[in-house]
Design a protein around this motif. Structure first.
Motif, short mmCIF file in Angstrom:
data_model
loop_
_atom_site.label_atom_id
_atom_site.label_comp_id
_atom_site.label_asym_id
_atom_site.label_seq_id
_atom_site.Cartn_x
_atom_site.Cartn_y
_atom_site.Cartn_z
N ASN A 45 13.62 10.07 12.16
CA ASN A 45 13.81 9.06 11.11
C ASN A 45 14.23 9.67 9.79
O ASN A 45 15.16 9.19 9.13
N THR A 186 -0.93 5.03 9.11
CA THR A 186 -0.77 3.65 9.57
C THR A 186 -1.13 2.68 8.45
O THR A 186 -0.43 1.69 8.21
N ALA A 189 1.66 2.55 5.87
CA ALA A 189 2.83 1.81 6.37
C ALA A 189 2.55 0.32 6.45
O ALA A 189 3.42 -0.51 6.16
N ASP A 190 1.32 -0.06 6.85
CA ASP A 190 0.95 -1.48 6.88
C ASP A 190 1.11 -2.12 5.50
O ASP A 190 1.64 -3.23 5.37
N GLU A 193 4.82 -2.50 4.50
CA GLU A 193 5.43 -3.66 5.17
C GLU A 193 5.04 -4.95 4.46
O GLU A 193 5.89 -5.84 4.26
N ALA A 284 5.84 7.06 10.53
CA ALA A 284 5.51 6.07 9.50
C ALA A 284 6.72 5.77 8.62
O ALA A 284 6.96 4.61 8.25
N ARG A 287 8.89 3.32 10.41
CA ARG A 287 8.40 1.94 10.26
C ARG A 287 8.82 1.36 8.91
O ARG A 287 9.24 0.20 8.82
#
Length: 483
Positions: A45, A186, A189-190, A193, A284, A287
């Protein structure tokens, strides 16, 4: 998702301005990414981000530890001028910073993850917001009861996390025993988003800093990343130094790290764990980039990826960071992806610095940057790389006898490192030692030439060049009249 995130305010008169997504990691050396030539890395990525943007091949940090380096990002100034000379010295919350200038122009400024502009050691009070409209904090250290660790506590996972943190140590690999969905990467990244979803319905431009604690030690990757890297396949650390020519600080660190760095199996496992943490960050980042595109924000967003400083990772028999100026400690990745309409692509081998983040953001946003910046913009207002590169070296600063010395430590000695295409020179004020490396003949910097009679003229020349660099980069306000 954090209970304290609140609503993102809307309403802005500059809806056609660029957004800025500033992704930063902690303690990541430049050569742990595929796009920088690593054959061990699994970073598709970030590699794709580099392929779609500009990768700066020779970026050096302004300081090799967290708080001074991070303060340089936001102020565009070297530590000797913003005042944060070592960890444990807080940046003035009223300091002139790039995101504050963007706010004044109508931007929404947010930070999710690590900020570390104020002290975090065993801190129980909230981190100052430093002018951000939204701060969702995850510093990475469980002694800092930030928002992430309070969230872990609510889910009954904090005590086991802290117990493993205390037992695992900071030099050797161990597998972090936590479900992937509860890992800090995580969690960050949550929240990113969620933030992008809020931006989808709001035309206000934003500056979002996303700070990952990884791959900073401890070397504690979580599965499935922990099992992805075979220690036998890891690059070998740099070795072969003339120990008698090393500085007292390096000798002391080598001794402290000998149990791991002197054992080939142990250091290989540590290197594998570090690469596993980099791979986790990359996932991450993937994402986050997908979320940016899904929300329709990609075409107006500048994406920046860098790190505050590097990691020695066994090079020269040492781990971690501190008053060391080898490439692994001070050279970091720097990637800028501008929206497709700018057509900025490729690899640039000019010297850049972490002090260049703020002036480059200011130029692309078309706003006035923080006062008395010492960095330079890497692009002009049209998103074109500068056609004239005025910098032929990079400066890294240090003060203090060691990192994390504690309250009351004196800011001495003053150390300055100047890296050029040919030489690396490190000056220790008031000391009877120094460092000089011929980067062409000795790219791994194992032969310190500072005390060798044949190189006295080079030492003198580099000292003069260092002084000229410092004097020519003094931040001076413009005159407003004759007198």
């Amino acid at each position: 998702i954090s209970e304290n995130r609140g609503a993102v305010p809307g309403g802005c008169a500059v809806a056609d301005h660029l957004n800025f997504l500033f992704i930063n990691t902690d303690q990541q050396r430049w050569d742990t990414l595929g796009c920088y030539g690593s054959t061990a890395a699994r970073t598709p990525n970030i590699d794709r981000l580099a392929a779609d943007g500009v990768r700066f091949d020779r970026c050096y940090t302004a300081n090799p530890v967290c708080m001074p380096a991070r303060s340089s990002w936001f102020t565009g100034r070297y530590p000797s001028h913003h005042g944060v000379w070592n960890n444990g010295v807080r940046l003035d919350p009223a300091a002139d910073m790039i995101h504050v200038r963007l706010k004044q122009a109508g931007y929404h400024a947010a930070l999710i993850g690590k900020i570390h502009l104020d002290n975090i050691w065993k801190r129980s009070s909230p981190h100052p917001k430093y002018g951000f409209d939204l701060l969702i904090e995850c510093e990475g250290d469980p002694y800092c009861r930030d928002e992430y660790f309070r969230w872990l506590e609510r889910h009954g996972l904090y005590e086991s996390y802290m117990a493993q943190f205390k037992a695992g140590g900071h030099m050797e690999r161990y597998v972090r025993d936590i479900p992937l969905e509860f890992h800090m990467n995580t969690w960050i990244a949550d929240h990113v988003e969620w933030y992008f979803q809020e931006r989808c319905s709001d035309g206000r431009p934003f500056f979002l800093s996303v700070g990952f604690f990884d791959p900073h030690h401890p070397f504690d990757p979580v599965e499935p990343y922990a099992s992805m890297f075979d220690p036998a396949d890891m690059p070998q650390p740099v070795s072969g130094d003339e120990e008698e020519a090393m500085t007292p600080y390096a000798k002391e660190r080598r001794k402290a790290c000998e149990r791991v760095c002197g054992n080939p199996a142990r250091i290989a496992a540590t290197v594998a764990a570090y690469h596993a943490k980099v791979a986790h960050v990359d996932a991450a980042v993937g994402r986050i980039l997908v979320a940016l595109e899904s929300c329709g924000l990609e075409s107006r967003t500048v994406v920046i990826f860098t790190s505050d400083h590097g990691e020695l990772l066994g090079d020269h028999g040492m781990l971690h960071k501190g008053p060391f100026f080898f490439e692994g400690a001070i050279r970091v990745p720097m990637i800028w992806r501008l929206p497709p309409s700018f057509q900025a692509r490729g690899v640039h081998d000019g010297f850049v610095s972490t002090v260049d983040v703020a002036p480059t953001v200011a130029a692309l946003a078309g706003v006035g940057g923080p006062a008395l910046m010492q960095g330079m913009s890497l692009f002009d207002e049209q998103g074109r790389l500068r056609d004239k590169w005025s910098r032929d070296a990079a400066l890294t600063e240090w003060r203090g006898e060691a990192v994390n010395q504690g309250a009351g430590a004196a800011p001495y000695p003053a150390v300055r490192c100047l890296t050029t295409a040919h030489w690396k020179y490190v000056h220790y004020e008031g000391k009877d030692f120094g460092e000089l490396y011929d980067r062409r003949a000795d790219p791994h910097e194992t032969q310190n030439l500072w005390g060798k009679p044949a190189y006295r003229d080079v030492v003198r020349e580099m000292r003069e060049r260092l002084l000229a660099f410092i004097l020519n980069n003094e931040p001076l306000p413009a005159k407003t009249d004759i007198f």
